[in-house]
Design a protein around this motif. Structure first.
Motif, short mmCIF file in Angstrom:
data_model
loop_
_atom_site.label_atom_id
_atom_site.label_comp_id
_atom_site.label_asym_id
_atom_site.label_seq_id
_atom_site.Cartn_x
_atom_site.Cartn_y
_atom_site.Cartn_z
N CYS A 21 -8.59 -5.09 -56.05
CA CYS A 21 -8.49 -4.72 -57.46
C CYS A 21 -9.85 -4.38 -58.08
CB CYS A 21 -7.80 -5.82 -58.27
SG CYS A 21 -8.81 -7.27 -58.54
N CYS A 54 -8.82 -13.78 -54.91
CA CYS A 54 -9.27 -13.13 -56.14
C CYS A 54 -8.62 -13.79 -57.36
CB CYS A 54 -8.91 -11.65 -56.09
SG CYS A 54 -9.14 -10.81 -57.65
N GLU A 81 -8.12 -12.63 -60.07
CA GLU A 81 -7.41 -11.62 -60.85
C GLU A 81 -6.06 -11.27 -60.20
OE1 GLU A 81 -8.85 -10.88 -63.62
OE2 GLU A 81 -7.46 -9.33 -64.32
N CYS A 82 -6.09 -11.04 -58.89
CA CYS A 82 -4.86 -10.53 -58.26
C CYS A 82 -4.43 -11.37 -57.04
CB CYS A 82 -5.04 -9.08 -57.83
SG CYS A 82 -6.09 -8.89 -56.38
N CYS A 142 -13.57 -8.08 -55.25
CA CYS A 142 -12.26 -7.98 -54.62
C CYS A 142 -12.02 -6.53 -54.23
CB CYS A 142 -11.19 -8.45 -55.59
SG CYS A 142 -9.52 -8.10 -55.00
N SER A 149 -5.58 -11.58 -54.19
CA SER A 149 -5.81 -10.98 -52.88
C SER A 149 -6.84 -11.81 -52.10
CB SER A 149 -6.33 -9.56 -53.04
OG SER A 149 -7.07 -9.17 -51.91
N PHE A 192 -12.17 -6.34 -58.89
CA PHE A 192 -12.69 -7.41 -59.75
C PHE A 192 -14.02 -7.95 -59.21
CE2 PHE A 192 -12.92 -11.90 -61.02
CZ PHE A 192 -12.80 -11.77 -62.40
ZN ZN Z 1 -8.39 -8.81 -56.95
#
Ligand code: ZN
Ligand code: ADP
Ligand code: ZN
Length: 801
Positions: free
Chosen positions: A509, A546, A548-549, A506, A551, A511
Motif C-alpha cells: 500500500c 503493515c 495500514e493494510c 509497505c 500486508s 505506507f
Molecule cells: Zn500496507
C-alpha cells in the motif's frame, strides 16, 4: 612603532582572538592588513593573518613578526570585512573564515626562493646566482649571503618567492633568453666552428623564429636539439636560462568556439531589462530569475555579464559542482574566451591556485565556479549570478557553515551590484522572499521555440506488485526501454539513492512508518532492527505487518545502482549501459569522460544518481525513467518534499530538449503525494502553495529560522548531559514564541566512535540568539571539563543529520 593585530592559525576557541605583534624595522610600512605573516607562537612559528595595523598596544612586551608571507596582501578590505561578517553570522572561528576565502594551496607549507628580478650585471649578484636566476633560501643562508641579499631585495633586484612545498606548485618551464644583439649573433655565427652543428642551428633558430626568448620545447621542435646542446651556449654567455611560470590550464587543449549574443526573446528581454537597469544605476538588488528548464536563463546571464564587462567590471557565476561539466564551461568560455577562470573541486590544488591568481592579478574578468568561487578576490564586481539557486550544495557543511547565497548578497551590497538567483524550481525560501518583495521576481514560463515540456507518466508500483510484477521496472517503463533500444534512441535512468535513505515501507500500500509526533519518516536501523525519529527521539520496532493494510510485505527499502545495472543486464542483455555514481566517477575526469561517451552514442542507457540530474542536454535522449521517486521523500528532513519535487522536475527536464519528443516515466509507491503528482505536471506554483502550508503547520522555514546544535564525544553520558545543559541554557534565554526540539540523538548517532546528540531551535525573532550561541561555544570550547567535546552549531542548517 608599528603593531599588527594578527589572527593565528590555531583553530581553537581559546585562541580565537587577535594577538599583537611588533612589526620589525625592516618591514615597516610593508606589512598591511590582509597580509599573511609568520609569527612566533609559543615554541613554534606559525602562520597568521594581519587584520589591522596600529601604532600602540595594551600589551607591554611584544614579540616581533618573523616575516611576511605575501608581498601584496591576499585579503583586501572587502574580504576582511566579509570574514568578520562570516564569523558573526556562522559562529565560526576567525581563522577558518579567512582560510575559507583563500585557495587551499595557501594553507600549505612554503619553501622560500630568492629570485633574481633584473638582468643585472652586478658581479656580486652574479657570483651568488651564477647562470641561474633562482637560489634556495637555505643555500643563501649557508653561504652567509642573506644580509647582502636583503639589501638587494629592498633595491628591487631580488625578490623572495614563496613556493608551496607539497600541495601544488607553480608550474615552471625552461626558457632561454638570447643575451646577444642581432648583430653580435650574426657575427658569432659567421665564425662558428663547423663541427658544432647543433649549437649553430640553435642560434640560427633564434633568428629564424625572430624572438629573443624560446622555450626548450620550441628549440627542440625547431632544431631537434636537446637540453644538452643548449647548455654550452649558456656557459659561453650567449644564452641565459630562466625558469618561468606558466599557468596550468585544465582546459588548455580545448578549443572554444566563440559565440555571439543571441537575439533575446520577448520573455528574456523582459527579464533582463530590470537587471540591466540596476547595472547602469550601480544599485544592489537581488533578483530571482524563475524560468522553466530550457527557457534560456543562461543567455540572460551571458548578456548581463557582457554589459558588466563593457562597464569595466567583473562577474562571478556560481553553478553547482555537478553541472560544471564541459557543456557549462563551454557556454561561458565560448562567449568570453580567456577572460574566464574556472574554479571547481576537480582541479588539483595547484591548478586551483593558478586560477585564483589569475583573478588576483586581474587577468580574468569572469569566474565560473562552485560554491567557494563566491570569494573570488575581484575588486570591482559588477554582477553575481547563482544558477540553480535551490541546490543545497551552496551551503557548506563544515566550518564556516556559510551559504553562498548570503555571501553573494553581502558582496552585492558592498559593490552595489545586482545578484541574480536563477532556477526552474526556486527554493521555498527564495520564492517566499520574492513574493514578499525582498527579491525581485523575474519569470520565464516558456521553453525556447515553445517546445512542450515532456509528457510525464506516473506509475504506481503498488499496482505492479499486485499484478505480480516484482521487477524494479514497471511494465510501462520496460516496454518504453525496449522501444528506445529498437529506435536507437537514448534513455536516462535515474536512481535516487542517498546513504541514509533507509525507511520502512509497505510494498502493498506504500505506507511509510512515520513518527507519531513529528510527521517525519522514521529511519531504519539495521543492527537493532528498530526505527527511530531523528527529531524527537521516538523509537519503535519494525512491525511485521503493515499497520495500514495488514500486508506482510512491509520492510526496509533501498536499491543501489549496481543492482539495477545487473538487473538491466539480465532483462535487456543487448543494452549498453553507462553507470554513473560515486564509485564510477571518483577518478578525476571520469565524470566528464562518461558523459562524453554517452553523448557520442556509445551507450543506450545512462544509469545514475543525483549527478545525472543536471546539465545533460543531449538531443538523442527521448526517455527519462525515475526508478523510485520515493527514496528522497522519506528522508528525515523537513525539506524532503521540496527536494523530491525539485529533483523530479530537473530530471524530467532532461528529455526532449531538442527535435525529438521526450517522455518521462516516474515510478513511485506514493503517486498521490503532492510533490510527485505536481512534479508530473511541472506545476511549481501549486507545489509552492501546498508546501508553504506544510511548512507553516510544522513551524519550519521560511516561517521560522532554525539553528541546529550538535554535540559529540566518545562518552555517551557526557554527550547527553552536555546537550541537556546547553538546551536548558538556551531555553532560559529565548522567548516563548521559539521552540526547542531535543535533546535527542542525531540521525547518525555515532560517527567514528563518537556519540552525537542534538537540539534544534526554531525561532522567528531572537536578536540575542547569536550572542548566546557564541557563549555556548566559548564556555564548552574553553573549559577544562569539556575536554574532547565537539560542539557544532549550524545556523540555517540544510543537513538535518
Ligand atoms: Zn500496507
Ligand atoms: P535554461 O538554462 O533556462 O534551462 P538554456 O539557457 O539552456 O535554458 O537554453 C535552452 C536552449 O535555448 C539553449 O540551447 C540555448 O542556446 C537556446 N537559447 C537561449 N536563448 C535563445 C535565444 N534568444 N534565441 C535562440 N536560442 C536561444
Ligand atoms: Zn518524532
Amino acid at each position: 612603532m608599528q603593531i599588527a593585530s594578527v589572527i593565528v592559525d590555531v583553530p581553537t576557541m581559546r585562541t580565537d582572538k587577535t594577538y599583537d605583534y611588533l612589526i620589525p624595522e625592516e618591514w615597516k610600512d610593508r606589512i598591511y592588513a590582509g597580509t599573511r605573516v609568520s609569527v612566533p607562537f609559543g615554541p613554534r612559528s606559525i602562520q597568521g593573518f594581519v587584520l589591522d595595523i596600529r601604532d600602540h598596544s595594551d600589551i607591554n612586551k611584544l614579540k616581533e613578526i618573523i616575516e611576511p608571507l605575501d608581498l601584496t596582501p591576499v585579503l583586501n578590505k572587502e574580504l576582511l570585512q566579509l570574514g568578520h561578517w562570516l564569523t558573526e553570522s556562522t559562529l565560526c572561528l576567525k581563522v577558518s573564515a579567512y582560510q575559507a576565502m583563500l585557495p587551499s594551496a595557501m594553507k600549505a607549507k612554503y619553501k622560500k626562493i630568492l629570485h633574481l628580478v633584473s638582468n643585472t650585471h652586478d658581479p656580486n649578484l652574479q657570483k651568488i646566482f651564477g647562470q641561474k636566476d633562482e637560489i634556495m633560501w637555505e643555500e643563501a643562508e649557508e653561504r652567509k649571503a642573506l644580509p647582502f641579499l636583503q639589501k638587494e631585495v629592498k633595491k628591487g633586484n631580488v625578490e623572495v618567492r614563496y613556493v608551496v612545498k607539497s600541495k601544488g606548485n607553480k608550474k615552471m618551464i625552461r626558457i632561454f633568453h638570447l643575451l646577444l644583439s642581432r648583430e653580435e649573433l650574426e657575427n658569432i655565427l659567421l665564425s662558428y666552428p663547423n663541427n658544432a652543428i647543433k649549437q649553430k642551428s640553435i642560434l640560427e633558430c633564434f633568428i629564424k623564429i625572430g624572438k629573443d626568448k624560446l622555450t626548450i620545447n620550441e628549440i627542440t621542435e625547431a632544431t631537434g636539439a636537446t637540453l644538452a646542446s643548449v647548455r654550452p651556449l649558456v656557459q659561453k654567455g650567449y644564452l641565459m636560462e630562466k625558469q618561468e611560470e606558466v599557468y596550468r590550464d585544465p582546459y588548455e587543449n580545448r578549443v572554444f568556439k566563440r559565440t555571439e549574443a543571441l537575439k533575446l526573446t520577448e520573455e528574456q528581454q523582459k527579464a533582463i531589462d530590470p537587471i540591466m537597469h540596476t547595472i547602469e544605476e550601480k544599485k544592489h538588488e537581488t533578483f530571482l530569475l524563475y524560468g522553466v528548464t530550457g527557457s534560456g536563463k543562461t543567455e540572460v546571464y551571458l548578456q548581463s555579464i557582457q554589459r558588466v564587462l563593457d562597464n569595466g567590471k567583473e562577474a562571478i557565476v556560481l553553478v553547482p559542482e555537478i553541472s560544471l561539466t564541459p557543456q557549462m564551461v563551454h557556454r561561458f568560455k565560448g562567449r568570453f574566451g580567456d577572460d574566464v577562470a574556472v574554479l571547481h573541486s576537480g582541479l588539483s590544488v595547484g591548478e586551483h591556485y593558478d586560477e585564483w591568481r589569475k583573478i588576483q592579478r586581474k587577468e580574468v574578468k569572469v569566474v565560473v565556479g562552485a560554491r567557494s568561487a563566491i570569494f573570488a578576490p575581484f575588486e570591482n564586481l559588477g554582477i553575481i549570478i547563482i544558477d540553480e539557486e535551490h541546490e543545497t550544495s551552496y551551503k557548506q557543511e563544515e566550518n564556516p557553515r556559510y551559504h553562498a547565497r548570503d555571501v553573494a548578497i553581502f558582496r552585492g551590497n558592498y559593490h552595489k551590484c545586482p545578484v541574480i538567483l536563477g532556477s526552474a524550481t526556486p527554493s521555498l525560501e527564495s520564492f517566499a522572499r520574492a513574493q514578499k518583495g525582498v527579491y525581485t521576481l523575474l519569470t520565464m514560463n516558456r521553453r525556447m521555440n515553445n517546445k512542450e515540456l515532456p509528457n510525464v507518466s506516473i506509475v504506481d508500483m503498488r499496482e505492479e506488485l499486485r499484478e505480480g510484477n516484482r521487477s524494479i521496472f514497471s511494465r510501462e517503463l520496460f516496454s518504453k526501454l525496449q522501444d528506445r533500444l529498437e529506435k536507437k534512441q537514448q534513455t536516462v535512468l535515474f536512481l535516487n539513492k542517498r546513504g541514509y535513505s533507509s525507511f520502512v515501507m509497505c510494498r502493498d500500500c506504500g505506507f511509510v512508518i512515520q513518527c507519531p509526533h513529528c510527521d517525519i519518516s522514521l529511519t531504519y536501523h539495521r543492527h537493532s532492527n528498530q526505527m527511530k525519529c531523528h527529531y524527537c527521539g521516538y523509537e519503535d520496532l519494525v512491525p511485521t505487518t503493515c499497520p495500514e493494510c495488514n500486508s506482510e510485505h512491509i520492510r526496509y527499502f533501498g536499491t543501489g545502482t549496481q543492482k539495477v545495472e545487473e538487473e538491466i543486464g539480465k532483462l535487456l542483455p543487448e543494452a549498453r549501459v553507462i553507470r554513473m555514481d560515486v564509485d564510477t566517477t571518483s577518478r578525476k575526469g571520469a565524470h566528464e569522460k562518461l558523459l562524453q561517451q554517452f553523448q557520442e552514442g556509445k551507450a543506450d542507457i545512462l544509469l545514475g544518481t543525483q549527478m545525472i540530474a543536471k546539465g545533460l542536454d543531449f538531443p538523442n535522449i527521448t526517455l527519462v525513467g525515475v526508478l523510485s521517486a520515493d527514496t528522497m521523500l522519506h528522508l528525515p528532513d523537513f525539506r524532503s518534499s521540496e527536494k523530491t519535487f525539485q529533483l523530479l522536475t530537473q530530471v524530467s527536464g532532461r528529455a526532449g530538449r531538442h527535435e525529438l519528443e521526450g517522455e518521462v516515466v516516474i515510478q513511485t509507491y506514493t503517486p498521490e503525494h503532492y510533490s510527485i503528482e505536481l512534479a508530473g505536471t511541472q506545476d511549481y506554483n501549486r507545489f509552492y502553495k501546498q508546501e508553504m502550508i506544510m511548512r507553516k503547520i510544522g513551524s519550519y522555514p521560511p516561517f521560522y529560522y532554525l539553528a541546529l546544535i550538535t554535540v559529540s564525544h566518545e562518552e555517551l553520558m557526557k554527550v547527553v548531559s552536555t546537550t541537556e545543559k546547553i538546551t536548558k541554557f538556551i531555553r532560559s534565554k529565548i522567548s516563548e514564541d521559539s521552540v526547542i526540539l531535543g535533546p535527542v540523538t542525531s540521525p547518525i548517532p555515532r560517527i567514528n566512535n563518537r556519540y552525537r546528540y542534538q537540539c534544534l531551535i526554531k525561532y522567528k525573532r531572537e536578536p540575542d540568539l547569536a550572542k548566546n550561541l557564541r557563549l555556548v561555544l566559548e564556555h564548552f570550547g574553553t573549559s577544562k571539563q569539556s575536554e574532547g567535546l565537539t560542539i557544532s552549531i549550524d545556523v540555517n542548517p540544510y543537513m538535518m543529520m
